[in-house]
Motif scaffolding. Structure first.
Motif, PDB file in Angstrom:
ATOM      1  N   ALA A  55     -14.362  96.307 -93.282  1.00 51.34           N
ATOM      2  CA  ALA A  55     -14.460  97.098 -94.514  1.00 51.34           C
ATOM      3  C   ALA A  55     -15.737  97.934 -94.536  1.00 51.34           C
ATOM      4  N   GLY A  56     -16.773  97.475 -93.837  1.00 48.91           N
ATOM      5  CA  GLY A  56     -18.040  98.196 -93.840  1.00 48.91           C
ATOM      6  C   GLY A  56     -18.342  98.944 -92.565  1.00 48.91           C
ATOM      7  N   LEU A  57     -17.319  99.258 -91.784  1.00 47.80           N
ATOM      8  CA  LEU A  57     -17.554  99.948 -90.509  1.00 47.80           C
ATOM      9  C   LEU A  57     -18.339 101.244 -90.678  1.00 47.80           C
ATOM     10  N   LEU A  58     -17.995 102.042 -91.679  1.00 49.02           N
ATOM     11  CA  LEU A  58     -18.630 103.347 -91.873  1.00 49.02           C
ATOM     12  C   LEU A  58     -19.734 103.323 -92.917  1.00 49.02           C
ATOM     13  N   PHE A  89      -7.691  99.951 -96.090  1.00 50.21           N
ATOM     14  CA  PHE A  89      -8.703 100.346 -95.114  1.00 50.21           C
ATOM     15  C   PHE A  89      -8.907 101.861 -95.120  1.00 50.21           C
ATOM     16  N   LEU A  90      -7.825 102.634 -95.096  1.00 54.85           N
ATOM     17  CA  LEU A  90      -7.941 104.093 -95.074  1.00 54.85           C
ATOM     18  C   LEU A  90      -8.580 104.604 -96.357  1.00 54.85           C
ATOM     19  N   VAL A  94     -12.551 104.018 -95.143  1.00 54.23           N
ATOM     20  CA  VAL A  94     -12.708 105.280 -94.415  1.00 54.23           C
ATOM     21  C   VAL A  94     -13.064 106.420 -95.367  1.00 54.23           C
ATOM     22  N   LEU A  95     -12.173 106.737 -96.300  1.00 51.27           N
ATOM     23  CA  LEU A  95     -12.377 107.912 -97.149  1.00 51.27           C
ATOM     24  C   LEU A  95     -13.498 107.718 -98.171  1.00 51.27           C
ATOM     25  N   ALA A  96     -13.406 106.651 -98.961  1.00 54.79           N
ATOM     26  CA  ALA A  96     -14.404 106.444-100.003  1.00 54.79           C
ATOM     27  C   ALA A  96     -15.785 106.168 -99.414  1.00 54.79           C
ATOM     28  N   ALA A  97     -15.843 105.321 -98.390  1.00 54.52           N
ATOM     29  CA  ALA A  97     -17.129 105.015 -97.766  1.00 54.52           C
ATOM     30  C   ALA A  97     -17.770 106.272 -97.192  1.00 54.52           C
ATOM     31  N   ALA A 244      -8.509 109.578 -88.766  1.00 54.33           N
ATOM     32  CA  ALA A 244      -8.070 108.191 -88.897  1.00 54.33           C
ATOM     33  C   ALA A 244      -6.549 108.092 -88.914  1.00 54.33           C
ATOM     34  N   VAL A 245      -5.904 108.969 -89.659  1.00 51.23           N
ATOM     35  CA  VAL A 245      -4.437 108.954 -89.722  1.00 51.23           C
ATOM     36  C   VAL A 245      -3.845 109.335 -88.373  1.00 51.23           C
ATOM     37  N   ALA A 246      -4.473 110.267 -87.670  1.00 55.09           N
ATOM     38  CA  ALA A 246      -4.007 110.623 -86.326  1.00 55.09           C
ATOM     39  C   ALA A 246      -4.078 109.404 -85.403  1.00 55.09           C
ATOM     40  N   SER A 247      -5.139 108.614 -85.535  1.00 56.53           N
ATOM     41  CA  SER A 247      -5.257 107.392 -84.737  1.00 56.53           C
ATOM     42  C   SER A 247      -4.147 106.413 -85.081  1.00 56.53           C
ATOM     43  N   GLU A 248      -3.849 106.292 -86.362  1.00 54.47           N
ATOM     44  CA  GLU A 248      -2.756 105.405 -86.765  1.00 54.47           C
ATOM     45  C   GLU A 248      -1.440 105.854 -86.129  1.00 54.47           C
ATOM     46  N   MET A 249      -1.214 107.159 -86.081  1.00 57.43           N
ATOM     47  CA  MET A 249       0.032 107.671 -85.503  1.00 57.43           C
ATOM     48  C   MET A 249       0.090 107.455 -83.998  1.00 57.43           C
ATOM     49  N   VAL A 250      -1.060 107.467 -83.324  1.00 56.61           N
ATOM     50  CA  VAL A 250      -1.082 107.136 -81.898  1.00 56.61           C
ATOM     51  C   VAL A 250      -0.640 105.694 -81.695  1.00 56.61           C
ATOM     52  N   GLY A 251      -1.203 104.784 -82.498  1.00 59.84           N
ATOM     53  CA  GLY A 251      -0.811 103.391 -82.396  1.00 59.84           C
ATOM     54  C   GLY A 251       0.653 103.184 -82.706  1.00 59.84           C
ATOM     55  N   LEU A 252       1.134 103.870 -83.729  1.00 58.74           N
ATOM     56  CA  LEU A 252       2.547 103.803 -84.114  1.00 58.74           C
ATOM     57  C   LEU A 252       3.444 104.293 -82.983  1.00 58.74           C
TER      58      LEU A 252
END
Length: 379
Positions: A55-58, A89-90, A94-97, A244-252
């Motif tokens: 949760a605190g990555l960024l 997480f997103l 990611v966005l809010a942080a 981040a969403v592009a990364s999710e789509m790669v995994g998908l």
């Protein structure tokens, strides 16, 4: 920079894989959907996410986070894409942080970032107002009132907006829709008078919300960044979200490819596995190539966000556009090669198709980013 993960990033990937694959397989999403869960994700699992530091990555280390970058966030998002795990997480990590870290005052950072890092605060970015992603078309009115502003308007497709403890709202404090100048970001408590939130379960069984603002009072201390000059901050945060969403789509896409190849090896027709048919082999090979090229484009975009943030827009648009088209190809091929059963709810492959469709639209589809790239290049 080489388009490979460092040893530390690989360790993070393995750690995320272990938690997500064990605690949140696709059956986890199916269970939440069938139970019509009011939250739409597991708060217990989100707590575990926070305890592992995800949760605190960024979030900067000064505020209890890891102070890592977009590549690391992309590593986690790719693993989320493999199991379609629903989580904030997103929206939050990611966005809010990113928005608070990059645009927040010292007081705002001290108040919100430690809570994001420990998983106790959920946040959502409220930008889009229509059916398509058009941030410059923001028309939610933010008129000066006393020591602050009064907000009137509505937002759509607010990811995880129904569970948010904090909304980051893009409003137009000057100018007209379509203009870059005149946008301001506000930190808004969704429980204050004048806000109405409607949960909208999307086709992929993930969460979004419609949020309406009726004379919502916001004081000057809740402005994020500069008044009338919030577009640059907003666009930067959106680019992080797009990566981040592009990364999710790669995994998908990679997970769909793996599942499809396994099915081709198992399904028999005319006495032999259908994977022996050359036509299907060619299609599978082409899909593998597309996924790997897209993986490289996405990693390049994430590295550029970390190393040359101000000039990362073009790389992000390439990554998001390509990830959208690759994920679409992957799920279409996956469903077709599974045959008629691929369209049934019994098979998980349909969940991936629905999620790919939503990810394509989030923060701009392939056409939006192709247009962005063309305009940036002067066409």
């Amino acid at each position: 920079m080489a388009l490979v993960l460092t040893e530390e990033q690989s360790m993070l990937r393995d750690s995320a894989r272990g938690l997500i694959s064990d605690k949140a397989p696709v059956s986890h999403l199916r269970q939440l959907r069938d139970a019509k869960d009011a939250t739409g994700f597991s708060r217990e699992l989100w707590k575990a996410f926070a305890e592992m530091g995800f949760a605190g990555l960024l979030v900067p280390e000064d505020f209890g986070g890891s102070g890592l970058g977009c590549v690391e966030a992309g590593v986690v998002m790719e693993k989320i894409g493999r199991t379609l795990m629903p989580s904030p997480f997103l929206s939050t990590a990611v966005l809010a942080a990113s928005a608070l870290s990059r645009g927040g005052s010292a007081a705002q950072k001290s108040l919100y970032l430690p809570k994001i890092s420990d998983g106790s605060l959920l946040a959502a970015l409220a930008v889009d107002e229509g059916a398509k992603h058009r941030p410059l078309q923001t028309s939610l009115q933010a008129k000066r009132s006393g020591n602050g502003f009064r907000l009137n308007g509505a937002k759509a497709l607010v990811v995880d907006g129904h569970t948010a403890d904090l909304l980051i709202v893009a409003g137009r404090s000057a100018g007209a829709a379509g203009e870059r100048d005149g946008l301001t970001l506000f930190l808004v408590d969704p429980k204050v008078k004048g806000i109405a939130t409607e949960r909208t379960v999307m086709v992929d069984s993930h969460n979004a919300a419609r949020v309406t603002f009726d004379n919502v009072e916001v004081d000057a201390d809740h402005v994020l960044g500069e008044v009338d000059h919030g577009y640059q901050l907003l666009e930067g945060v959106l680019n992080i979200g797009r990566g981040a969403v592009a990364s999710e789509m790669v995994g998908l896409a990679d997970e769909v490819f793996t599942r499809t190849v396994n099915y081709l090896k198992e399904r028999k027709q005319f006495g032999k596995p259908i994977g022996e048919f050359q036509a299907l082999q060619h299609r599978a090979a082409q899909l593998y190539i597309e996924v790997e090229i897209t993986r490289a484009a996405v990693l390049k975009a994430l590295q550029t966000l970390d190393g040359d943030f101000a000039n990362a827009g073009a790389a992000v648009s390439v990554a998001k556009a390509r990830a959208g088209s690759t994920a679409t190809l992957a799920v279409q091929e996956g469903v077709q090669m599974h045959g008629g059963m691929g369209m049934t709810d019994q098979f998980d492959i349909g969940f991936f198709m629905k999620r790919a469709r939503v990810c394509q639209e989030l923060f701009g589809d392939s056409n939006f980013h192709a247009d962005q790239l063309a305009r940036a290049k002067g066409y």
